[in-house]
Design a protein around this motif. Sequence first.
Motif, PDB file in Angstrom:
ATOM      1  N   LEU A 173      76.295  77.314   5.528  1.00 44.86           N
ATOM      2  CA  LEU A 173      75.448  78.262   6.261  1.00 44.86           C
ATOM      3  C   LEU A 173      74.798  77.641   7.493  1.00 44.86           C
ATOM      4  N   VAL A 174      74.671  76.302   7.483  1.00 45.54           N
ATOM      5  CA  VAL A 174      73.926  75.651   8.561  1.00 45.54           C
ATOM      6  C   VAL A 174      74.386  76.068   9.965  1.00 45.54           C
ATOM      7  N   PRO A 175      75.705  76.066  10.242  1.00 45.79           N
ATOM      8  CA  PRO A 175      76.111  76.429  11.609  1.00 45.79           C
ATOM      9  C   PRO A 175      75.641  77.823  12.021  1.00 45.79           C
ATOM     10  N   PHE A 176      75.579  78.746  11.051  1.00 47.80           N
ATOM     11  CA  PHE A 176      75.184  80.120  11.404  1.00 47.80           C
ATOM     12  C   PHE A 176      73.675  80.217  11.580  1.00 47.80           C
ATOM     13  N   ILE A 177      72.962  79.565  10.654  1.00 50.64           N
ATOM     14  CA  ILE A 177      71.502  79.646  10.747  1.00 50.64           C
ATOM     15  C   ILE A 177      71.014  78.872  11.974  1.00 50.64           C
ATOM     16  N   HIS A 178      71.780  77.878  12.359  1.00 45.93           N
ATOM     17  CA  HIS A 178      71.390  77.089  13.532  1.00 45.93           C
ATOM     18  C   HIS A 178      71.318  77.958  14.795  1.00 45.93           C
ATOM     19  N   GLY A 182      65.963  72.082  10.775  1.00 46.60           N
ATOM     20  CA  GLY A 182      65.543  71.160   9.711  1.00 46.60           C
ATOM     21  C   GLY A 182      64.656  71.827   8.679  1.00 46.60           C
ATOM     22  N   TRP A 183      63.843  72.773   9.119  1.00 45.63           N
ATOM     23  CA  TRP A 183      62.946  73.448   8.173  1.00 45.63           C
ATOM     24  C   TRP A 183      63.705  74.302   7.189  1.00 45.63           C
ATOM     25  N   PHE A 184      64.869  74.796   7.607  1.00 44.03           N
ATOM     26  CA  PHE A 184      65.721  75.490   6.621  1.00 44.03           C
ATOM     27  C   PHE A 184      66.312  74.482   5.651  1.00 44.03           C
ATOM     28  N   VAL A 185      66.832  73.372   6.204  1.00 45.85           N
ATOM     29  CA  VAL A 185      67.533  72.392   5.370  1.00 45.85           C
ATOM     30  C   VAL A 185      66.591  71.802   4.326  1.00 45.85           C
ATOM     31  N   ILE A 186      65.361  71.561   4.719  1.00 45.15           N
ATOM     32  CA  ILE A 186      64.456  70.863   3.802  1.00 45.15           C
ATOM     33  C   ILE A 186      64.152  71.694   2.563  1.00 45.15           C
ATOM     34  N   THR A 187      64.273  73.023   2.678  1.00 43.89           N
ATOM     35  CA  THR A 187      63.988  73.834   1.492  1.00 43.89           C
ATOM     36  C   THR A 187      64.977  73.548   0.363  1.00 43.89           C
ATOM     37  N   ILE A 188      66.198  73.152   0.710  1.00 46.15           N
ATOM     38  CA  ILE A 188      67.228  72.976  -0.323  1.00 46.15           C
ATOM     39  C   ILE A 188      66.868  71.834  -1.271  1.00 46.15           C
ATOM     40  N   GLY A 216      64.556  64.191  -4.239  1.00 45.90           N
ATOM     41  CA  GLY A 216      63.222  63.791  -3.771  1.00 45.90           C
ATOM     42  C   GLY A 216      63.289  63.037  -2.460  1.00 45.90           C
ATOM     43  N   ILE A 217      64.063  61.926  -2.456  1.00 47.11           N
ATOM     44  CA  ILE A 217      64.196  61.158  -1.217  1.00 47.11           C
ATOM     45  C   ILE A 217      64.877  62.031  -0.175  1.00 47.11           C
ATOM     46  N   GLY A 218      65.791  62.897  -0.634  1.00 49.95           N
ATOM     47  CA  GLY A 218      66.483  63.796   0.298  1.00 49.95           C
ATOM     48  C   GLY A 218      65.487  64.640   1.074  1.00 49.95           C
ATOM     49  N   SER A 219      64.493  65.213   0.375  1.00 48.17           N
ATOM     50  CA  SER A 219      63.502  66.040   1.079  1.00 48.17           C
ATOM     51  C   SER A 219      62.757  65.218   2.119  1.00 48.17           C
ATOM     52  N   LEU A 220      62.349  64.004   1.711  1.00 43.96           N
ATOM     53  CA  LEU A 220      61.583  63.169   2.646  1.00 43.96           C
ATOM     54  C   LEU A 220      62.430  62.776   3.848  1.00 43.96           C
ATOM     55  N   VAL A 221      63.701  62.474   3.585  1.00 40.44           N
ATOM     56  CA  VAL A 221      64.576  62.055   4.676  1.00 40.44           C
ATOM     57  C   VAL A 221      64.793  63.201   5.657  1.00 40.44           C
ATOM     58  N   VAL A 222      64.953  64.417   5.129  1.00 37.53           N
ATOM     59  CA  VAL A 222      65.146  65.557   6.037  1.00 37.53           C
ATOM     60  C   VAL A 222      63.898  65.764   6.887  1.00 37.53           C
ATOM     61  N   LEU A 223      62.743  65.672   6.229  1.00 38.81           N
ATOM     62  CA  LEU A 223      61.485  65.820   6.965  1.00 38.81           C
ATOM     63  C   LEU A 223      61.397  64.787   8.085  1.00 38.81           C
ATOM     64  N   TYR A 224      61.790  63.563   7.758  1.00 41.60           N
ATOM     65  CA  TYR A 224      61.752  62.473   8.729  1.00 41.60           C
ATOM     66  C   TYR A 224      62.743  62.732   9.864  1.00 41.60           C
ATOM     67  N   SER A 225      63.935  63.238   9.486  1.00 44.38           N
ATOM     68  CA  SER A 225      64.972  63.462  10.505  1.00 44.38           C
ATOM     69  C   SER A 225      64.566  64.509  11.522  1.00 44.38           C
ATOM     70  N   ILE A 226      63.768  65.495  11.058  1.00 41.26           N
ATOM     71  CA  ILE A 226      63.394  66.575  11.969  1.00 41.26           C
ATOM     72  C   ILE A 226      62.789  66.007  13.244  1.00 41.26           C
ATOM     73  N   TYR A 227      62.003  64.924  13.064  1.00 40.53           N
ATOM     74  CA  TYR A 227      61.366  64.351  14.251  1.00 40.53           C
ATOM     75  C   TYR A 227      62.092  63.139  14.787  1.00 40.53           C
ATOM     76  N   LEU A 249      73.937  67.723   3.886  1.00 37.96           N
ATOM     77  CA  LEU A 249      73.947  68.603   2.715  1.00 37.96           C
ATOM     78  C   LEU A 249      75.233  68.414   1.920  1.00 37.96           C
ATOM     79  N   LEU A 250      76.315  68.196   2.635  1.00 41.27           N
ATOM     80  CA  LEU A 250      77.593  67.920   1.976  1.00 41.27           C
ATOM     81  C   LEU A 250      77.445  66.707   1.076  1.00 41.27           C
ATOM     82  N   PHE A 251      76.809  65.686   1.622  1.00 44.82           N
ATOM     83  CA  PHE A 251      76.616  64.473   0.841  1.00 44.82           C
ATOM     84  C   PHE A 251      75.734  64.754  -0.367  1.00 44.82           C
ATOM     85  N   MET A 252      74.666  65.509  -0.124  1.00 45.50           N
ATOM     86  CA  MET A 252      73.725  65.778  -1.204  1.00 45.50           C
ATOM     87  C   MET A 252      74.426  66.451  -2.379  1.00 45.50           C
TER      88      MET A 252
END
Lengths: 131, 804
Positions: B17-22, B31-37, B89-100, B116-119
């Motif tokens: 979904l990422v390409p469409f939501i992007h 990133g705010w969409f991705v972090i919810t996952i 858990g680390i995934g959420s933090l990493v996404v948050l970090y990546s946003i910036y 997300l594929l990796f996750m």
Amino acid sequence: MTKIVFFIILTFGVELFISGHNNPGGGFIGGLVLSSAFVLLYLVYDIETVHRGTPFDFKRVAALGVLLAVGTGMLSILFGESFLSQTTWLVDLPVFGETELGTMTIFEAGVALTVLGVVVTIILGISEDVE
Amino acid sequence: MITVLLAIFIPFIAACLVPFIHKILTGRRIGWFVITIPLFLFILLIRLVPSLSNGASYLYTFPWIPSADVYFSTHLDGLSMIFALLITGIGSLVVLYSIYYLSEREAIGRFYTYLLLFMGAMLGVVLSDNLIVLYVFWELTSISSFLLIAFWYHRKQSRYGAKKSMLITVTGGIFMLVGFLMLYTITGTFNLQELISMREVIAADSLFIPAMLLVLIGAFTKSAQFPFHIWLPDAMEAPTPVSAYLHSATMVKAGIYLVARFTPVFAGDTTWFYVVSCVGLLTMLWGSVNAVKQTDLKALLAFSTVSQLGMIMSLLGIGSLAFASSESTQIALFTAATFAALFHLINHSTFKGSLFMVVGILDHELGTRNIKRLGGLATIMPITFTIALIGSFSMAGLPPFNGFLSKELFFEAMLSLKEANLLSMDSLVLLFPIIAWVGSIFTFIYCMIIVFQTFFGKVHAPAPGQRPAHEAPIQMLISPMVLGSLVVLIFIFPNLLGTYILGPAMNAVYPQYEGMPGLVPEIHVWHGWEMPIFMTIGVIIIGILLYGLLRYWKWIYSVGFLQWTLDRLYNALLQRIERVASVVTKTYMTGSVRDYVAYIMLFFIALVGIGLLGFQQFIFDFSDDAVIEINESIIIFVMMCSSVAILFAKSRITAIILNGVLGYSIAILFVVFRAPDLALTQIIVETVTTVLFLLCFYYLPEWKNEYKSVSMRIRNGLIAVASGVAVTVIALLVQGHSMYPSISIYYETASRLAGGLNVVNTILGDFRAFDTMLEVLVLFIAGLGVYSLVKLRRKKGVDHPEEK
């Protein structure tokens, strides 16, 4: 004249595709007939003209086909069946009477679209290269 | 339990979904969409923690390819839970970090899709119970890691690192697959839980050792164990959030997971103990010694990850001894090693994750991560400094941080070996605590390098064109701050983690000791003046001394075997393979289609010939055949004439038309024999082929007889005749033999089974739908191949991105 022939072939392709369930025809042949219709257009008109008339990318058509074919397989998993199980329903449609609808038709549509997309892509790719 | 299944598939769906939501959430807002996952999945999973600690486990199975014993079974137990929580858990933090971290100009959508594929793949690895499913996800993690390392693919080093990691981990994965297949031949099942219950059967089999070693190779390549660790430092070319996530917290721990998972299957044998613990210790020493000489902070952290993974691995090796002991005191002694391994696994993810993020911040704010160009940042970036301090001191094994607790447990486990006289331990084992201690000293030294060389000393003037150093924005600091506070919190409340998270995991590793007192030991911050605390004090004193004198002994890195790296071996090997492959390929890839047709035909003749030789019995039975009608013979005659005429055609167009005549005649033959499907297909294929031929006409060389030599003509003639004979013989033989019952009976029920009257189509679309689907895929890939070959050829001369 070409336009008439084009639509005849196009109709024939769709007819082949639909009748495939109980009579000769099916996704593969249907797709090939459809692509031969497009090839005819390209032979008669130049590429620019046809592009204007058919503003879609045939690579995407092929990709859509693959997606449909694989997707129907996945769909059966969601219903707890094994991969690629097909089902049919008998539905009473207003105009056509009692009609059989099956997931196989979607699968076949995927096959048809892939064949159409790939054949036209290849032929176009080569013929564009000539210029 | 559908939750577990959801946990695997939600990331994959989100990745699509990422390409469409992007398109809607443009820029970094995606990133705010991705972090919810990961956040959602983390909450979903952590709700199950209490029931898991009460001994529950969740198994969910549905058939995938039941005919090959492949079931999509997911199993959530304590061991999977640790990893699943780390991933989300680390995934959420990493996404948050990546946003910036990532700037708006990057291909952010692509980045999150890969992430997300990796996750999903990683969750699949730790949650699947079927070995084949596990293998599929295992390789998917390698592929997504490849994509993420090569995220900045315009850089040569990125591509090199991506390729290296892929080659090493995928090769290891294939070894592992062979090991899985061996286990299958022993037990007849791919299910992990069943394998564990059949451990006696496996241990008695002659394939036991090969299967064990193959599975271990898979684990060692993935977890960057010596000598396969060389891919990890090069993987640091990936963006830093990726390094923090994949290459320190999750993916490299997949090997650890595999070893822990297979402990109940293989452990109890001394080979398992020796291989796992020796490789682990060697890796720990090698990694820490090499980390000290690095000047790039990220490379330093990479080697330190290698070292820490080795440490966890060696603990798992010692933990396996519990299976060979019978006294309960000894069992408790060795299970404590596994406990320490799992505990350190979590601790490592927290402090190493925060350190990677700190390095990312330094790189982001100062444009360099070279320690020679960093210094005196403690006052300029106080928060970053604090986080780095917590992380490094924890890694060095100092209180009051969680690394201290697990380091103490580590020393204790190493020392427990000398009390194990059950396996006729030799003096080699007594070296273990010494190696562990030396490795820890080097660990201490590089931790000091991170803190003191970066944050103390004199401030370097910013390079031209760079902004002066300043503190990072608060958004980037949140994730490392969370991890840093976890480092401290775990030190204060270690037993909370022990009871709820580690306890169930211990039950998964030691199913037969479940509920045994002492299986989940209490963690004490202080356990008296014992050997471990003396070892820690020794590490600190000698570490400080050696760190202070670093410049006087650093020269040893420039001499002798320490200079020699495995990287050179890898590069030389790769070059050699490429050269040999190109020589071999060039001998038969002549570029002439005629030769290729000859290969295909020769292969066909050989295959049929060998098959017929083995057949021996030749019965030609024409009694049932129908009479050949006059119209049929006419068609055959036309076909023969046209095929012979092609040989003597003077121009290409004649040949094409004659070929068409041949094809259409076949179609007519099909009509005569009432096979409308085949006739239709034949006509259309023939038409499209002819059109294609006409289009290609422009390119084809002059139609002339290119075979001057007689021997060439004879050779081709022989091949042609032989293939013709082979086909004819088969066609005639088929009539006389009925080796198998006819399958046509089966299709009489087609209309009932598939709801269609056209049997050809029901075969294509239902009975053999899998074949058709794969054919469609192949067709699509071939089409894209032709397209890109044609397009690439046209663009020749324009410089290629690979060359940059």
